[in-house]
Structures are given as structure tokens and as C-alpha cells.
Scaffold this active site. Sequence first.
Site, mmCIF file in Angstrom:
data_model
loop_
_atom_site.group_PDB
_atom_site.id
_atom_site.type_symbol
_atom_site.label_atom_id
_atom_site.label_comp_id
_atom_site.label_asym_id
_atom_site.label_seq_id
_atom_site.Cartn_x
_atom_site.Cartn_y
_atom_site.Cartn_z
ATOM 1 N N ASP A 284 -26.118 21.450 63.294
ATOM 2 C CA ASP A 284 -25.547 20.321 63.346
ATOM 3 C C ASP A 284 -24.745 20.604 64.983
ATOM 4 O O ASP A 284 -25.846 21.292 65.086
ATOM 5 C CB ASP A 284 -24.698 20.660 62.316
ATOM 6 C CG ASP A 284 -23.391 19.617 62.125
ATOM 7 O OD1 ASP A 284 -24.159 18.325 61.277
ATOM 8 O OD2 ASP A 284 -21.942 19.449 62.897
ATOM 9 N N LYS B 84 -22.303 23.297 53.625
ATOM 10 C CA LYS B 84 -21.487 23.058 54.919
ATOM 11 C C LYS B 84 -20.942 24.307 55.559
ATOM 12 O O LYS B 84 -20.091 24.793 54.663
ATOM 13 C CB LYS B 84 -21.180 21.537 55.142
ATOM 14 C CG LYS B 84 -21.088 21.139 56.759
ATOM 15 C CD LYS B 84 -22.352 19.906 57.070
ATOM 16 C CE LYS B 84 -22.555 19.961 58.264
ATOM 17 N NZ LYS B 84 -23.508 18.739 58.432
HETATM 18 P P1 NDP Z 1 -25.018 18.517 69.555
HETATM 19 O O1 NDP Z 1 -24.402 19.890 68.945
HETATM 20 O O2 NDP Z 1 -26.835 18.701 69.771
HETATM 21 O O3 NDP Z 1 -24.441 16.709 70.366
HETATM 22 C C1 NDP Z 1 -23.366 16.619 69.731
HETATM 23 C C2 NDP Z 1 -23.296 16.045 70.921
HETATM 24 O O4 NDP Z 1 -22.270 15.604 71.379
HETATM 25 C C3 NDP Z 1 -22.752 16.249 72.408
HETATM 26 O O5 NDP Z 1 -22.988 15.768 73.257
HETATM 27 C C4 NDP Z 1 -21.186 17.166 72.752
HETATM 28 O O6 NDP Z 1 -20.837 16.813 73.762
HETATM 29 C C5 NDP Z 1 -20.613 16.079 72.092
HETATM 30 N N1 NDP Z 1 -19.511 15.689 70.727
HETATM 31 C C6 NDP Z 1 -19.054 16.967 69.795
HETATM 32 N N2 NDP Z 1 -18.031 16.990 70.272
HETATM 33 C C7 NDP Z 1 -17.644 16.541 70.819
HETATM 34 C C8 NDP Z 1 -16.270 15.749 70.591
HETATM 35 N N3 NDP Z 1 -15.425 16.533 70.271
HETATM 36 N N4 NDP Z 1 -15.714 15.230 71.491
HETATM 37 C C9 NDP Z 1 -16.529 14.033 72.468
HETATM 38 N N5 NDP Z 1 -17.846 14.376 72.206
HETATM 39 C C10 NDP Z 1 -18.339 15.387 71.361
HETATM 40 O O7 NDP Z 1 -25.019 17.713 68.061
HETATM 41 P P2 NDP Z 1 -25.752 16.917 67.088
HETATM 42 O O8 NDP Z 1 -25.866 15.568 67.823
HETATM 43 O O9 NDP Z 1 -26.966 17.497 65.879
HETATM 44 O O10 NDP Z 1 -25.209 16.266 65.912
HETATM 45 C C11 NDP Z 1 -23.798 14.950 66.256
HETATM 46 C C12 NDP Z 1 -23.100 14.390 64.977
HETATM 47 O O11 NDP Z 1 -24.231 13.928 64.239
HETATM 48 C C13 NDP Z 1 -22.626 15.215 64.038
HETATM 49 O O12 NDP Z 1 -21.590 14.269 63.752
HETATM 50 C C14 NDP Z 1 -23.421 15.847 63.569
HETATM 51 O O13 NDP Z 1 -22.665 16.098 61.731
HETATM 52 C C15 NDP Z 1 -23.822 14.717 62.791
HETATM 53 N N6 NDP Z 1 -25.661 14.500 61.786
HETATM 54 C C16 NDP Z 1 -26.637 15.838 62.890
HETATM 55 C C17 NDP Z 1 -27.714 15.997 62.114
HETATM 56 C C18 NDP Z 1 -29.337 16.473 62.782
HETATM 57 O O14 NDP Z 1 -29.839 16.491 62.414
HETATM 58 N N7 NDP Z 1 -29.010 17.533 63.511
HETATM 59 C C19 NDP Z 1 -28.010 15.627 60.825
HETATM 60 C C20 NDP Z 1 -27.002 14.499 60.376
HETATM 61 C C21 NDP Z 1 -26.063 14.196 60.912
HETATM 62 P P3 NDP Z 1 -20.570 18.438 74.732
HETATM 63 O O15 NDP Z 1 -21.656 18.698 74.791
HETATM 64 O O16 NDP Z 1 -19.782 18.213 75.387
HETATM 65 O O17 NDP Z 1 -19.911 18.288 73.092
HETATM 66 O O1 2IT Z 2 -25.034 16.254 58.111
HETATM 67 C C1 2IT Z 2 -26.584 16.677 58.002
HETATM 68 O O2 2IT Z 2 -26.732 15.946 57.507
HETATM 69 C C2 2IT Z 2 -26.946 17.342 59.274
HETATM 70 N N1 2IT Z 2 -25.860 18.067 59.985
HETATM 71 C C3 2IT Z 2 -28.660 17.763 58.411
HETATM 72 C C4 2IT Z 2 -28.588 19.034 57.356
HETATM 73 C C5 2IT Z 2 -30.160 20.048 57.029
HETATM 74 O O3 2IT Z 2 -29.886 20.504 56.162
HETATM 75 O O4 2IT Z 2 -30.525 18.716 57.454
#
Ligand code: NDP
Ligand code: 2IT
Length: 448
Positions: free
Chosen positions: A167, A127
Site C-alpha cells: 500500500d 490491513k
Molecule cells: P504509493 O506509495 O506508491 O504512492 C502514494 C502517492 O500518494 C505518492 O505520490 C505520495 O506522495 C502521495 N501521498 C501519500 N500520502 C499523501 C498525503 N498524505 N498527502 C499528499 N499526497 C500523499 O502508494 P499507492 O499508489 O500504492 O497507493 C495510493 C492510494 O491507493 C492509497 O490510498 C492506497 O490505499 C490505494 N490503493 C493502493 C493499492 C495498491 O495496490 N497499491 C490498491 C488499492 C488502493 P509522497 O511521495 O510525497 O508521499
Molecule cells: O487497498 C488495497 O486494496 C491494497 N492496498 C491492495 C491489497 C492487496 O492485498 O493486494
Amino acid sequence: MMKPIIKKFMDEVNERNQHEPEFMQAVQEVADSLIPFIANNEKYYGKNILLRMVEPERVLIFRVPWINDEGEIMVNRGYRIEMNSAIGPYKGGLRFHPSVNLSILKFLAFEQVFKNSLTTLPMGGGKGGSDFDPKGKSDVEIMRFCQSFMGELFRHIGPNTDVPAGDIGVGEREIGYLFGMYKKLRNEFTGVLTGKGMAYGGSLIRPEATGYGCVYFAQNMLEYRGDSIKGKTVTVSGSGNVSQYTCEKATQLGAKVVTLSDSSGYIYDEEGIDADKLAFVMELKNIKRGRIDEYVKKYPKASFFKDENPWKVKCDIAIPCATQNEVHSPDAKILIKNGCFMVIEGANMPSTIEAIEIYQANKILFAPGKASNAGGVATSGLEMSQNSLRMNWISEKVDRRLKAIMENIHEACIKYGTQEDGYIDYMKGANIAGFVKVADAMLAQGVV
Ligand code: NDP
Ligand code: 2IT
């Protein structure tokens, strides 16, 4: 009987990782299920495997200088945690958020090792990211930052070494800029990043995969009990990549999603966030980069609750998809009091240890992120396969494989997580199933 052994292990890990609360939390969750398992398995006992797994193979920290639109020189900190490569190249996302620090990235890298193993694809865990805050930055500033970040990271990654992805704060736009700089510096077109655009080596369904996978996993859990997601009321937090496609798939399968949020608060739409409303959110968040309260201006029947999270809204299923530690024990109590019988983690470690204890004491269905959000990285693995083959698969094929992978993970959780009373401890199941493959590979490869 196990408690003193777990405590001794945690004390030893804590000694080396002081001031890293998120990392210690992730280790605690794993240690609670794995130490008893290891103690009962001669193959793994007495080999300090877990102690080896909590120590990253390598931690990179580097300076990321860049110039903002006012001509000022800015400095951020870049990181890449190369946690474990026993079963494949390091694989995992990059997070750009002001809260990023060593503890958060180490917890994410550690969870990624188990998650990637669960997918059954050959990917190790890593990561990275930066404390850079993309909010309010111009497109050109984002590009300059990504180029400077890659100006160091390119030395350490590669399609057979370490394959980053997105992420929080890193989506298709950022991956594009990162890929462009890698290609320029290395003079090589390779599958070094995943989540790429379709024009230059991306995979269909990768943008959707984490959210879709989460809902497929929820559906597997429900079907195992003879139930279905159809007709259920669902609360979702966040409004980014994972939230959007969780909302889309849940709605397609007949559920009603009533909330979304961002760091400014949440919106509640009693009538449900249907496909048209979701299209509005996607444009708002992905193109205009606006705030979620705009939703209520467009759809006045909905309400916005500033600085609050959606967990007090009555629901059958809660799917936290924003960030770590966004569901605390008082939230867990309210969820259960209001009739919520299922929590599926879309985000990584969104529930505190105390919240999980409450879910489990009440025997509600609970899926930890390392199982339920594994669809994203699994589809990244499929993107790597397509890049190696120099081919693109049609979306139906990728979606079918994603579904099959989520089903496999569900079966693995049942295998290792079914308790004497029939309750399925998905956390325990995911931890043990994820551990076995990595541990076997580490044992086979010797003390390295
Ligand atoms: P994005 O950046 O697309 O979206 C994040 C969302 O979460 C936004 O709405 C953001 O709001 C909100 N957010 C982030 N930090 C905070 C905080 N500290 N407090 C309140 N709201 C918050 O990210 P993803 O959708 O890609 O990721 C979301 C979660 O999913 C994370 O935990 C990530 O690790 C996990 N994840 C992502 C994967 C992926 O493929 N993208 C895969 C597996 C897990 P704001 O815009 O106001 O910051
Ligand atoms: O938390 C996760 O699994 C991710 N942000 C996706 C990682 C990836 O390599 O697609």
C-alpha cells in the site's frame, strides 16, 4: 424514517471507537446504504450483523525497533488489523507512512472486507502497517526496518491465515525484504505475501493491476452510458503505483492525463503525460525516489504548483489516487463547475462524505474506491491462486481475468445501486453487493 436508526447505530459505534474519525467515516458511508437494506431483508434483520462487522476479529499492535545508519536505536509502532475472515484468509496491504494510526488502518481494513468480497475471490479483509516514514531512508535502513517488522508479524500471518501486500510506502522492494525475513524465520517458501517480484512467486500484471482496474472500471461506467474514455481529459493525483498505471492505461485508451502530484504539490502538463513522460516519472519515483517538481525541469512547458492539489484543473474525469480525504467539498464544487462529470477513486476513501454528497446531488458519475480500486487486491488473489498451483500465468491471462472481475463488480453495482430515476448510486451498489456474501457466510458460520 431510517435516519434515527442510523444515528442510533452510529452513536453506539462511536462510543466504542472514540478518536477514530477515519474509521467512523468509513462506517458511516456503509451504514447509510446498509441499514435501510438490512431493515427490508428478513434474512439479515435483527441479527446485529453490521455491529459484528465493525468490530475487528483481532487487532495486533507491536514494537518495531531498528537501528539507523547513524547507529541510533529507533522505535516505530507496527499494526495488523484482522478485520473479517468469514469468506477467506485476511487479505490487505501494509502501509508505511508517518500518518499511520489505528483509525486509518481500521478504516482501510473495514473497506477491504467489502472490496475483497466484491472481487468474488475467497479473501477476508485486513490491513496493517507502521508509522515508519520511508522518505529519505537508505536502502539498508528500509531493509532493517522491514526485517524488524516481520520479526513480529510472522507469528500472525500465513498463506491460509493472513496474506499482506503493499500500500502507500510499501512496494516491490519492501515486499522483497518482508518475504525474505518471513522465509528465514519460518523456513517455508509460501505465498504469504502478494506483490512479490517475478523471480520469487509474483504475478504478472500485479504492479499494474490497481491503476489498470480503475481505468477498466471507468470504461465500464462510460460504456454503460454509450460513451468512452477516448478523448477525455483526465486529472490524476499522486504519482505512486496507482497513479502511474492509471495514467498509463488511460493514455493507452486515448485519454489525455494532464496532472500528477505528490505531497509537495502537483504538475500540470497541458499537452498530456504520454508514455515517454510517464517513463521519466516512473524512474524518478520508483528508482531515484525524487519529488514530482523535477518533472518541470525535464519538461519546461509543464508547470508545478507547490502545496496545491490538482482539482482546480479543468477536466472531464478526475481520478484521485494519493490518499484518504484528499478531495473536500470545495474541491468537489470546483470540479463540477469546471465540467468534470466523473470521479473515479483510485485511492481508498479519497473523497470526504461532503464531497460525495456534492457529486451525488449533481448526479455525476462516481465510483467509490472499494469498487474501482479492487483490481489490485483481485490480482493479489490471482497471485495466491498461482502460488497454490505453483504456476505462473501469462500476462494476457491475468489481464483478461482482471478485466472480467472489474466488469462483474460493475454489474453488481448496477444491480444494487440503480435508483428509481435511473441514476446509479455506485456507493450503495458496492456496499450492498459487498455485504451480501460476507453476511451470508457469517450467518452460516454462527455467532463466532
Ligand atoms: P504509493 O506509495 O506508491 O504512492 C502514494 C502517492 O500518494 C505518492 O505520490 C505520495 O506522495 C502521495 N501521498 C501519500 N500520502 C499523501 C498525503 N498524505 N498527502 C499528499 N499526497 C500523499 O502508494 P499507492 O499508489 O500504492 O497507493 C495510493 C492510494 O491507493 C492509497 O490510498 C492506497 O490505499 C490505494 N490503493 C493502493 C493499492 C495498491 O495496490 N497499491 C490498491 C488499492 C488502493 P509522497 O511521495 O510525497 O508521499
Ligand atoms: O487497498 C488495497 O486494496 C491494497 N492496498 C491492495 C491489497 C492487496 O492485498 O493486494
